[in-house]
Design a protein around this motif. Structure first.
Motif, short mmCIF file in Angstrom:
data_model
loop_
_atom_site.label_atom_id
_atom_site.label_comp_id
_atom_site.label_asym_id
_atom_site.label_seq_id
_atom_site.Cartn_x
_atom_site.Cartn_y
_atom_site.Cartn_z
N HIS A 181 -4.54 -11.11 15.10
CA HIS A 181 -3.91 -10.68 13.67
C HIS A 181 -2.63 -11.66 13.25
O HIS A 181 -1.98 -12.15 14.12
CB HIS A 181 -3.35 -9.26 13.84
CG HIS A 181 -4.10 -8.33 13.98
ND1 HIS A 181 -4.56 -7.83 15.25
CD2 HIS A 181 -4.81 -7.47 12.99
CE1 HIS A 181 -5.41 -6.80 15.31
NE2 HIS A 181 -5.65 -6.44 13.98
N ALA A 220 -13.04 -8.24 9.09
CA ALA A 220 -13.23 -7.28 9.94
C ALA A 220 -13.92 -7.59 11.22
O ALA A 220 -14.66 -6.88 12.02
CB ALA A 220 -14.05 -5.94 9.42
N GLU A 265 -8.04 -10.76 11.83
CA GLU A 265 -8.30 -9.41 11.46
C GLU A 265 -7.43 -8.91 10.52
O GLU A 265 -5.89 -9.03 10.49
CB GLU A 265 -8.45 -8.28 12.67
CG GLU A 265 -9.69 -8.69 13.46
CD GLU A 265 -9.50 -7.72 14.76
OE1 GLU A 265 -9.90 -6.55 14.51
OE2 GLU A 265 -8.78 -7.85 15.64
N TYR A 266 -7.84 -8.21 9.15
CA TYR A 266 -6.90 -7.70 8.45
C TYR A 266 -7.58 -6.17 8.15
O TYR A 266 -8.70 -6.13 7.85
CB TYR A 266 -6.92 -8.51 7.09
CG TYR A 266 -6.00 -9.47 7.04
CD1 TYR A 266 -4.85 -9.68 6.32
CD2 TYR A 266 -6.47 -10.96 7.70
CE1 TYR A 266 -4.22 -10.73 5.91
CE2 TYR A 266 -5.86 -12.06 7.33
CZ TYR A 266 -4.50 -12.05 6.57
OH TYR A 266 -3.84 -13.22 6.47
N SER A 267 -6.84 -5.16 8.03
CA SER A 267 -7.04 -3.91 7.32
C SER A 267 -7.16 -4.21 5.93
O SER A 267 -6.75 -5.05 5.44
CB SER A 267 -6.20 -2.66 7.81
OG SER A 267 -5.18 -2.71 7.13
N ALA A 268 -7.75 -3.16 5.45
CA ALA A 268 -7.86 -2.96 3.86
C ALA A 268 -6.38 -2.98 3.39
O ALA A 268 -6.30 -3.97 2.38
CB ALA A 268 -8.65 -2.04 3.44
N LYS A 269 -5.67 -2.16 3.83
CA LYS A 269 -4.29 -2.09 3.50
C LYS A 269 -3.56 -3.56 3.76
O LYS A 269 -2.84 -3.83 2.90
CB LYS A 269 -3.57 -1.00 4.08
CG LYS A 269 -1.99 -0.76 3.90
CD LYS A 269 -1.39 0.25 4.75
CE LYS A 269 -0.04 0.29 4.30
NZ LYS A 269 0.90 1.32 5.27
N GLU A 270 -3.57 -4.05 4.75
CA GLU A 270 -3.08 -5.41 4.93
C GLU A 270 -3.54 -6.54 3.99
O GLU A 270 -2.48 -7.18 3.48
CB GLU A 270 -3.33 -5.90 6.50
CG GLU A 270 -2.80 -5.00 7.45
CD GLU A 270 -3.11 -5.35 9.00
OE1 GLU A 270 -2.24 -5.11 10.04
OE2 GLU A 270 -4.28 -6.02 9.01
N ARG A 294 -13.27 -0.74 1.38
CA ARG A 294 -12.34 -1.87 1.47
C ARG A 294 -11.62 -1.85 0.22
O ARG A 294 -10.48 -2.07 0.17
CB ARG A 294 -13.13 -2.99 1.88
CG ARG A 294 -13.42 -3.05 3.39
CD ARG A 294 -12.23 -3.29 4.43
NE ARG A 294 -11.27 -4.15 4.42
CZ ARG A 294 -10.79 -4.69 5.40
NH1 ARG A 294 -10.81 -4.47 6.51
NH2 ARG A 294 -10.04 -6.04 5.08
N GLU A 351 -9.45 0.98 -0.64
CA GLU A 351 -7.94 1.07 0.24
C GLU A 351 -7.33 -0.22 -0.22
O GLU A 351 -6.00 0.26 -0.13
CB GLU A 351 -8.51 0.73 1.62
CG GLU A 351 -9.45 2.18 2.21
CD GLU A 351 -8.18 3.28 2.14
OE1 GLU A 351 -6.95 3.25 2.43
OE2 GLU A 351 -8.75 4.43 1.86
N SER A 352 -7.55 -1.23 -0.49
CA SER A 352 -6.74 -2.45 -1.08
C SER A 352 -6.01 -1.97 -2.25
O SER A 352 -4.93 -2.44 -2.46
CB SER A 352 -7.50 -3.78 -1.11
OG SER A 352 -7.95 -4.16 0.31
#
Length: 494
Positions: A168, A205, A214-219, A255, A258-259
Motif C-alpha cells: 500500500h 485489487a 492495493e487501494y480500497s474503493a474508499k482510498e 467500487r 464506494e469511491s
C-alpha cells in the motif's frame, strides 16, 4: 437507405478487412431463414470516441530493435487513419509495469522533495514511441490523446518496501504521490505529449508478482478528492481527467459506488476504467451507464494471456466479442494492451508473457499481424470519433443449423451512426456454417429493406425463398444476407 460498402475478414481465406461488393453476400441458397437482423437507426445510445493501444516499455524496446522502416510500418498500422487502424488513444505507464525490462521508478531513492525526478528511463523507449505515434497521426490530419497509469509508486513510498507484490501507499506520502503525478505530466508536456487522462492505479485489487499496489474503493475516492484532484488544479492541470478502478468488470459497480461516497470525489472522478480478465460481466457496465450517466466508461486493458498465439483465429473472435459487448454496454473509449510484443510474448520482467495484435520477429526484422489486429480494425477504422451507437439485434425463431447448435453469442452485432450520417453495422459469426439472416431496418414508424446497387440480384434471391415475392422498387421486399463461417463483416449504409 442503401448499403454502400462491405468489408470482411474470414478464417481460411485471404480476406483481411477486404472490400467486396455487398451483392456478393446475398443469400441465395433457398429455404426458410429463421434469423433476422434488425437495425433501428433512430434508437440511439452513447457517443463513442475511438480505439487505442498501450505504448509500454516492452513495445518500445521491441520496436527499437527493428529496422526503421519496419518500426514505422508497425506504428502506422495502428495510428495512420488512412492506411492503418486509425487509433486515437494511447496508454502509457508512469514508473515500470510488468511489460518493462525490470522494476524502475522516476525517483528510485528516497527523495521527499522529488528533486531527483528523472525521465531517463521513460525517455529511453516510451517517450520516443509516443512522439512517433503523435507525429504519424498528425501528418495524416489525426490526433492522439494519452492516458497515463501507474502500476506502483517507488518502493520507498510503500508499506512493503517493494514495487512488486501489492502493498500500500503509505499515508504520509499521499500528497507527495499526487505531486509525482503532476511532475510526470509536466515533464511529458515538455516533450510535447499532453496527458489527457490518468487512472489512479492499475488493478488496485490485485497483489501481483509484478509491479502492483492495493487501494480500497474508499482510498481511491480519498486520493482523488483530497490529493490528486486538488494537486492537478493547483498546477493548472485541471483539465486532466481522473478515472478510478482500472480493473475488471466484476467489481466495477460496487467500487464506483464506494469511491463516490467519499465527500468531494464526484467533483474529480470523471470516469471508471475497466479490463476484461474476470469474464463477461457486462451487466455491471450497463448498470453504471444507467445509474451514472455522467460517468465516462473506458476500457483500458485486455489481451490474450499465457503467451503468444501466432496465427490463431480465436484471438480475434475474443476481441470482437468483448468489443461488441462493451460498446453495447455504454463504453465510450476502448484501449487494447501492448501494441507490439516479441515472438515470446514479451519482454516481461516476471515472465507474464501475453499475445499482441502484432508480434515482431526481431532477428528477421518481420512483423506478424494476428487475427486480433484485423478484427479490431473492423471497428476502429470505420466507427469515427463522435459516432453514436444505434440499436441492432439478432432475432431467431429457432436455433440455426450450425455446428454449435445455437445462436446466442455465436453471432453478435453492434451499430453506430457516424457524424457524417453513415451507419456502420458490424456482424460476427463464430460458427462453422454460413450465418444467413433477413436484414430489416426499423425507421420512420415502419420496416424498410436496405437497397443494394444491384436490386435485380437481390430481387431474384428474395423470390427464391419458398415463394417469397419481391418486386423491383418495393421498399418492403425482403433482403437476405449472409456472413461466412468464422468471419467478421463491416457494412456501411447511407
Amino acid at each position: 437507405m442503401k448499403i454502400e460498402k462491405l468489408y470482411e475478414t474470414a478464417k481460411d481465406t485471404a480476406e483481411r478487412i477486404w472490400e467486396l461488393s455487398p451483392e456478393d453476400r446475398i443469400y441465395e441458397a433457398g429455404g426458410w431463414i429463421p434469423t433476422t437482423l434488425n437495425l433501428k437507426p433512430e434508437e440511439s445510445f452513447q457517443k463513442f470516441y475511438g480505439f487505442g493501444g498501450a505504448l509500454t516499455e516492452s513495445s518500445g524496446y521491441v520496436l527499437s530493435r527493428l529496422p526503421s522502416q519496419v518500426r514505422k510500418q508497425a506504428i502506422e498500422a495502428y495510428y495512420n487513419p488512412k492506411t492503418g487502424n486509425a487509433y486515437h488513444f494511447a496508454r502509457i505507464h508512469m514508473n515500470s509495469c510488468d511489460f518493462s525490462l525490470d522494476n524502475w521508478a522516476c525517483v528510485p531513492e528516497k527523495d521527499e522533495r522529488l528533486k531527483s525526478f528523472s525521465m531517463d528511463r521513460t525517455d529511453k523507449y516510451i517517450s520516443p514511441l509516443t512522439m512517433d505515434v503523435q507525429r504519424i497521426a498528425k501528418n495524416e490530419g489525426s490526433d492522439v490523446q494519452f492516458l497515463m497509469s501507474p502500476w506502483s509508486p517507488p518502493l520507498w513510498m510503500k508499506d512493503n518496501g517493494d514495487m512488486n507484490h501489492g502493498g500500500h501507499l503509505l499515508d504520509c506520502y499521499r500528497e507527495l504521490w499526487a505531486q509525482y503525478f503532476v511532475t510526470f505530466i509536466k515533464k511529458m508536456a515538455e516533450r510535447d505529449i499532453k496527458i489527457s487522462f490518468v487512472t489512479i492505479q492499475n488493478e488496485p485489487a490485485a497483489v501481483q508478482s509484478w509491479d502492483s499496489c492495493e487501494y480500497s474503493a474508499k482510498e481511491e475516492g480519498e486520493f482523488a478528492a483530497q490529493y490528486l484532484g486538488p494537486a492537478l488544479e493547483k498546477a493548472g492541470l485541471g483539465d486532466v481527467k481522473i478515472y478510478i478502478w482500472d480493473h475488471n468488470r466484476d467489481l466495477a459497480l460496487e467500487r464506483l459506488e464506494e469511491s463516490l461516497k467519499v465527500p468531494g470525489a464526484s467533483k474529480y472522478v470523471a470516469g471508471l476504467a475497466f479490463h476484461w480478465y474476470s469474464g463477461d460481466q457486462y451487466d455491471n457496465i450497463k448498470e453504471i451507464a444507467k445509474r451514472y450517466p455522467d460517468i465516462d466508461l473506458i476500457f483500458t486493458e485486455g489481451c490474450i494471456e499465457g503467451g503468444p498465439r501466432n496465427g490463431a483465429w480465436f484471438t480475434g473472435e475474443r476481441y470482437a466479442h468483448n468489443i461488441i459487448n462493451d460498446l453495447r454496454s455504454g463504453c465510450t473509449k476502448w484501449i487494447d494492451w501492448n501494441i507490439v510484443l516479441d515472438m515470446k510474448g514479451g519482454p516481461n520482467h516476471v515472465g507474464n508473457y501475453c499475445d499482441a495484435p502484432i508480434l515482431a520477429d526481431e532477428e528477421k526484422g518481420e512483423l506478424h499481424f494476428q487475427s486480433s489486429y484485423y478484427y479490431i480494425g473492423h471497428f476502429s477504422r470505420f466507427i469515427k470519433p463522435g459516432a453514436v451507437r444505434v440499436s441492432s439485434d439478432f432475432f431467431s425463431w429457432m436455433t440455426p443449423a450450425t455446428v454449435s447448435g445455437h445462436l446466442t453469442d455465436e453471432a453478435e452485432t453492434v451499430a453506430f451512426k457516424n457524424p457524417d450520417g453513415s451507419i456502420v453495422l458490424i456482424v460476427t459469426n463464430r460458427t462453422e456454417a454460413d450465418l444467413a439472416f433477413e436484414f430489416k431496418i426499423e425507421a420512420a414508424g415502419g420496416v424498410q429493406t436496405a437497397d443494394l446497387r444491384d436490386w435485380e440480384k437481390a430481387r431474384t434471391a428474395a423470390n427464391s425463398k419458398d415463394g417469397a415475392k419481391a418486386e423491383s422498387g418495393n421498399p418492403a421486399a425482403p433482403l437476405y444476407l449472409k456472413c461466412p463461417p468464422r468471419a467478421i463483416q463491416t457494412w456501411i449504409l447511407k
